[in-house]
Enzyme design. Structure first.
Site, PDB file in Angstrom:
ATOM      1  N   GLY A  61       0.961  -1.026   0.256  1.00 22.31           N
ATOM      2  CA  GLY A  61      -0.097  -0.081   0.251  1.00 22.31           C
ATOM      3  C   GLY A  61       0.885   0.984  -0.080  1.00 22.31           C
ATOM      4  CG  HIS A  62       4.267   1.376   0.357  1.00 23.78           C
ATOM      5  ND1 HIS A  62       4.292   0.730   0.965  1.00 23.78           N
ATOM      6  CD2 HIS A  62       5.603   0.913  -0.434  1.00 23.78           C
ATOM      7  CE1 HIS A  62       5.526  -0.871   1.758  1.00 23.78           C
ATOM      8  NE2 HIS A  62       5.847  -0.194   0.617  1.00 23.78           N
TER       9      HIS A  62
END
Ligand code: TYD
Length: 148
Positions: A61-62
């Site tokens: 999630g990055h």
């Protein structure tokens, strides 16, 4: 392919590729060995691994500004969703002799971890929070629109 020339603003999910890693078979099992800038397309500065991931958890999630990573399912399986701001691609990793090269400027999410899965990550740089882009809208704003 010169991995160091990939621009994080224009990188695409197709710059991320599956790499078949050498497997030495012995009667007592297998060995895979990775040397910097040989089997590994960059020089490793860091290795980390995810384990004991609870069922249903999502990791990642990055995106990263400059980091190259080779992601390997050491044991078990999981999915890696790659996103360049325009296109998405899901890659399932489930073999210890297959690595997924993730280049800078790609949003990644990891999920569907099987029980006991180990996600081994070989990274080109030391850990640095400065290299992370943790907000999706921040990530989108770093990308050039017309990369296709
Ligand atoms: P993070 O990269 O956000 O986890 P993931 O992408 O696997 O969901 O890292 C989680 C935490 O671990 C965060 O506090 C930073 C720390 N961390 C380190 O200290 N060193 C490292 O090499 C990594 C990858 C994370």
């Amino acid at each position: 392919m010169d991995f160091h020339k990939i621009n994080s603003e224009t990188s695409s999910i197709w710059d991320c590729e599956l790499i078949v890693l050498p497997q030495i078979n012995t009667q007592a099992g297998c060995i895979t060995a990775l040397n910097n800038e040989r089997e590994l397309p960059f020089s490793a500065r860091r290795i980390y691994y995810l384990y004991d991931v609870p069922s249903g958890s999502e990791r990642g999630g990055h995106a990263h500004k400059g980091l190259y990573q080779l992601i390997v399912a050491g044991t078990g399986s999981f999915d890696v969703q790659l996103d360049d701001g325009i296109m998405k691609r899901i890659v399932t990793l489930n073999r210890p002799n297959i690595g997924l090269l993730v280049v800078p400027g790609i949003w990644r999410e990891l999920n569907n971890f099987s029980s006991g899965a180990i996600c081994l990550v070989i990274a080109s740089q030391y850990y640095s929070e400065e290299d992370y882009i943790r907000g999706y809208s921040d990530f989108k704003s770093t990308k050039v629109d017309n990369i296709i």
